[in-house]
Design a protein around this motif. Structure first.
Motif, mmCIF file in Angstrom:
data_model
loop_
_atom_site.group_PDB
_atom_site.id
_atom_site.type_symbol
_atom_site.label_atom_id
_atom_site.label_comp_id
_atom_site.label_asym_id
_atom_site.label_seq_id
_atom_site.Cartn_x
_atom_site.Cartn_y
_atom_site.Cartn_z
ATOM 1 N N UNK A 1 43.966 52.435 40.393
ATOM 2 C CA UNK A 1 44.805 51.276 40.106
ATOM 3 C C UNK A 1 46.240 51.504 40.579
ATOM 4 N N UNK A 2 46.984 50.398 40.690
ATOM 5 C CA UNK A 2 48.401 50.490 41.034
ATOM 6 C C UNK A 2 49.170 51.234 39.945
ATOM 7 N N UNK A 3 48.741 51.099 38.697
ATOM 8 C CA UNK A 3 49.403 51.789 37.599
ATOM 9 C C UNK A 3 49.307 53.302 37.767
ATOM 10 N N UNK A 4 48.127 53.795 38.127
ATOM 11 C CA UNK A 4 47.966 55.235 38.330
ATOM 12 C C UNK A 4 48.717 55.691 39.570
ATOM 13 N N UNK A 5 48.732 54.867 40.583
ATOM 14 C CA UNK A 5 49.497 55.194 41.793
ATOM 15 C C UNK A 5 50.979 55.343 41.447
ATOM 16 N N UNK A 6 51.487 54.433 40.617
ATOM 17 C CA UNK A 6 52.885 54.506 40.176
ATOM 18 C C UNK A 6 53.117 55.769 39.351
ATOM 19 N N UNK A 7 52.168 56.108 38.481
ATOM 20 C CA UNK A 7 52.280 57.306 37.655
ATOM 21 C C UNK A 7 52.291 58.566 38.516
ATOM 22 N N UNK A 8 51.403 58.639 39.501
ATOM 23 C CA UNK A 8 51.386 59.793 40.410
ATOM 24 C C UNK A 8 52.681 59.881 41.206
ATOM 25 N N UNK A 9 53.217 58.757 41.622
ATOM 26 C CA UNK A 9 54.494 58.749 42.351
ATOM 27 C C UNK A 9 55.617 59.265 41.453
ATOM 28 N N UNK A 10 55.599 58.885 40.186
ATOM 29 C CA UNK A 10 56.612 59.368 39.239
ATOM 30 C C UNK A 10 56.497 60.882 39.061
ATOM 31 N N UNK A 11 55.277 61.387 39.021
ATOM 32 C CA UNK A 11 55.062 62.832 38.924
ATOM 33 C C UNK A 11 55.662 63.535 40.137
ATOM 34 N N UNK A 12 55.417 62.987 41.310
ATOM 35 C CA UNK A 12 55.940 63.582 42.546
ATOM 36 C C UNK A 12 57.474 63.542 42.570
ATOM 37 N N UNK A 13 58.056 62.423 42.144
ATOM 38 C CA UNK A 13 59.523 62.324 42.088
ATOM 39 C C UNK A 13 60.117 63.342 41.118
ATOM 40 N N UNK A 14 59.337 63.712 40.092
ATOM 41 C CA UNK A 14 59.787 64.710 39.121
ATOM 42 C C UNK A 14 59.648 66.137 39.666
ATOM 43 N N UNK A 15 59.122 66.271 40.883
ATOM 44 C CA UNK A 15 59.044 67.578 41.527
ATOM 45 C C UNK A 15 57.712 68.289 41.418
ATOM 46 N N UNK A 16 56.661 67.567 41.051
ATOM 47 C CA UNK A 16 55.342 68.176 40.888
ATOM 48 C C UNK A 16 54.380 67.626 41.930
ATOM 49 N N UNK A 17 53.410 68.446 42.305
ATOM 50 C CA UNK A 17 52.389 67.994 43.242
ATOM 51 C C UNK A 17 51.420 67.053 42.536
ATOM 52 N N UNK A 18 50.896 66.106 43.301
ATOM 53 C CA UNK A 18 49.919 65.159 42.747
ATOM 54 C C UNK A 18 48.533 65.778 42.886
#
Length: 137
Positions: free
Chosen positions: A60-77
């Motif tokens: 979903x777009x929601x999970x895509x947004x969540x994974x992007x937030x994880x990446x912006x926080x400096x973590x690998x998806x």
């Protein structure tokens, strides 16, 4: 549109009183959320209460947004990135609980668990939910 993960409260998942009957027969599991595999299983060491985050199961777009937030926080998806984030969140916000948390992650799955205590499982699910919501705040 509001991300559905802002409302995540895994600790509210219904675990019926006779869940141990299911565990003794095989395992208890809940798949209400596509990205979260919640299980209770008996292993050699005791009862394992697990929460597996499958970041690629929910497309979903929601999970895509969540994974992007994880990446912006400096973590690998991936599973290891999610494990690092979740354990870091618990260590920072609930340090006395971290010693109860075990991990069993792979590249595509983040596995966190506690042993033998249903109340600890509810806490773990609450802290995982908090951590997910914090990424989107």
């Amino acid at each position: 549109m509001k991300n559905s993960y802002l409302e995540l409260h895994l600790e509210n998942i219904l675990i019926n009183k006779d869940y141990m009957d299911e565990v003794k027969a095989d395992l208890w599991e809940n798949d209400e959320y596509p990205a979260f595999d919640l299980t209770i299983v008996e292993i050699t060491r005791g009862i394992c209460y697990a929460c597996d985050l499958l970041p690629f199961e929910d497309e979903s777009e929601d999970m895509e947004e969540l994974n992007s937030a994880l990446e912006r926080a400096g973590f690998e998806i991936n599973g290891y990135g999610w494990e690092d984030y979740l354990c870091g969140y618990i260590e920072k916000n609930h340090p006395d609980f971290l010693d109860k948390v075990g991990t069993d992650s792979e590249s595509d799955t983040c596995g966190v668990y506690v042993m033998d205590e249903l109340p600890d499982y509810k806490k773990l699910l609450s802290y995982v939910s908090e951590a997910v919501r914090a990424l989107l705040a």
